[in-house]
Design a protein around this motif. Structure first.
Motif, PDB file in Angstrom:
ATOM      1  N   TRP A 119       0.733  -1.103   0.010  1.00  0.00           N
ATOM      2  CA  TRP A 119       0.036   0.080  -0.048  1.00  0.00           C
ATOM      3  C   TRP A 119       1.098   1.183   0.090  1.00  0.00           C
ATOM      4  O   TRP A 119       1.716   1.372   0.723  1.00  0.00           O
TER       5      TRP A 119
ATOM      6  N   GLN B  79       1.199   5.493  -0.159  1.00  0.00           N
ATOM      7  CA  GLN B  79       0.502   6.663  -0.317  1.00  0.00           C
ATOM      8  C   GLN B  79       1.292   7.574  -0.875  1.00  0.00           C
ATOM      9  O   GLN B  79       2.669   7.745  -0.693  1.00  0.00           O
TER      10      GLN B  79
ATOM     11  N   THR C  49      -8.514   5.457   1.502  1.00  0.00           N
ATOM     12  CA  THR C  49      -7.528   5.634   2.448  1.00  0.00           C
ATOM     13  C   THR C  49      -7.745   4.411   3.650  1.00  0.00           C
ATOM     14  O   THR C  49      -8.795   4.266   4.217  1.00  0.00           O
ATOM     15  N   PRO C  50      -6.884   3.554   3.876  1.00  0.00           N
ATOM     16  CA  PRO C  50      -6.877   2.398   4.698  1.00  0.00           C
ATOM     17  C   PRO C  50      -6.892   2.847   6.191  1.00  0.00           C
ATOM     18  O   PRO C  50      -6.272   3.763   6.678  1.00  0.00           O
ATOM     19  N   GLU C  51      -7.724   2.110   6.852  1.00  0.00           N
ATOM     20  CA  GLU C  51      -7.649   2.382   8.460  1.00  0.00           C
ATOM     21  C   GLU C  51      -6.540   1.279   9.123  1.00  0.00           C
ATOM     22  O   GLU C  51      -6.359   0.260   9.361  1.00  0.00           O
ATOM     23  N   ILE C  52      -5.541   2.248   9.217  1.00  0.00           N
ATOM     24  CA  ILE C  52      -4.307   1.744   9.747  1.00  0.00           C
ATOM     25  C   ILE C  52      -3.507   2.608  10.559  1.00  0.00           C
ATOM     26  O   ILE C  52      -4.044   3.987  11.003  1.00  0.00           O
ATOM     27  N   TRP C  53      -2.540   2.230  11.240  1.00  0.00           N
ATOM     28  CA  TRP C  53      -1.896   3.044  12.389  1.00  0.00           C
ATOM     29  C   TRP C  53      -1.380   4.351  11.807  1.00  0.00           C
ATOM     30  O   TRP C  53      -0.757   4.317  10.814  1.00  0.00           O
ATOM     31  N   PRO C  54      -1.182   5.266  12.870  1.00  0.00           N
ATOM     32  CA  PRO C  54      -0.643   6.551  12.339  1.00  0.00           C
ATOM     33  C   PRO C  54       0.789   6.324  12.335  1.00  0.00           C
ATOM     34  O   PRO C  54       1.409   5.549  13.253  1.00  0.00           O
TER      35      PRO C  54
ATOM     36  N   TRP D 170      -3.925   6.920  -2.170  1.00  0.00           N
ATOM     37  CA  TRP D 170      -3.465   5.429  -1.920  1.00  0.00           C
ATOM     38  C   TRP D 170      -3.473   4.730  -3.008  1.00  0.00           C
ATOM     39  O   TRP D 170      -4.612   4.799  -3.730  1.00  0.00           O
TER      40      TRP D 170
ATOM     41  N   GLU E 154      -2.061  -8.867   8.825  1.00  0.00           N
ATOM     42  CA  GLU E 154      -3.458  -8.818   9.547  1.00  0.00           C
ATOM     43  C   GLU E 154      -3.493  -9.116  11.001  1.00  0.00           C
ATOM     44  O   GLU E 154      -2.829 -10.099  11.085  1.00  0.00           O
TER      45      GLU E 154
END
Length: 203
Positions: free
Chosen positions: A73, A75, A109-114, A129, A167
């Motif tokens: 992925w 950005q 926009t994926p739901e991932i950690w900052p 992305w 995951e």
């Protein structure tokens, strides 16, 4: 059967256990003796790194000739266009030769950690992305490919290698799996891992 560790490598961590410049390394996160990385992930990239204690399996996982697909992925700076994605799908001419055709698509926009620290973003410059799947392992290949089509990569996460993914793993965590993967399998043969332990946090 061989043992592998699936590790979610944080940003700015080396894909090795020692460093003369005292930068963060795998030894800050992985407390398992006798394992080493099967392939590499750049210092400034995040995501899946596979470690193993089996030399033959390490070669099988890391050697580009086996064409193990890697999913990223990215950005990028700007709103990625279908034209750029199509260029990636056809293959890109880089200084060290043309790339193989990639699987490329726009990604919500994926739901991932900052990320810490966050990306450096120009004022009033949109980002987007994309998901990119490649079966090569050239130096900084994904970054060079997106730059070549006019969309420099600002953040890069490897989310999968073959059927293995990050995951359920936060940055700095890993889990152990057992895998039965022949060193020289027929083209249609794939390994079938089974999870043997839960993820382990940073020590």
């Amino acid at each position: 059967m061989s043992r592998i560790l699936l590790f979610n490598k944080p940003f700015n961590v080396l894909s090795q256990f020692t460093d003369n410049d005292d930068r963060p390394t795998l030894s800050d996160y992985v407390a398992v003796p006798g394992v080493y990385a099967a392939g590499r992930l750049d210092f400034d990239s995040e995501g899946l790194l596979i470690l193993t204690d089996d030399g033959a399996l390490q070669h099988r996982l890391a050697d580009p000739k086996f064409k193990l697909e890697k999913t990223y992925w990215a950005q990028v700076e700007g709103e990625i266009t279908e034209q750029a994605l199509e260029q990636l799908r056809r293959g890109i001419q880089l200084k060290d030769g043309p790339t193989r055709p990639a699987k490329a698509k726009h990604l919500a926009t994926p739901e991932i950690w900052p990320r810490t620290p966050p990306i450096r973003q120009r004022a009033n410059q949109a980002t987007s992305w994309l998901e990119l799947k490649i079966s090569e392992g050239r130096n900084r290949q994904v970054r060079r490919m997106t730059a070549a089509v006019g969309f420099p990569t600002l953040r890069l996460i490897r989310v999968a290698i073959g059927q293995w993914t990050i995951e359920g793993l936060a940055p700095g965590e890993y889990r152990t799996e057992q895998v039965n993967l022949p060193v020289n399998p027929p083209r249609s043969t794939r390994g079938h891992p089974s999870r043997t332990s839960a993820r382990r946090p940073r020590r």
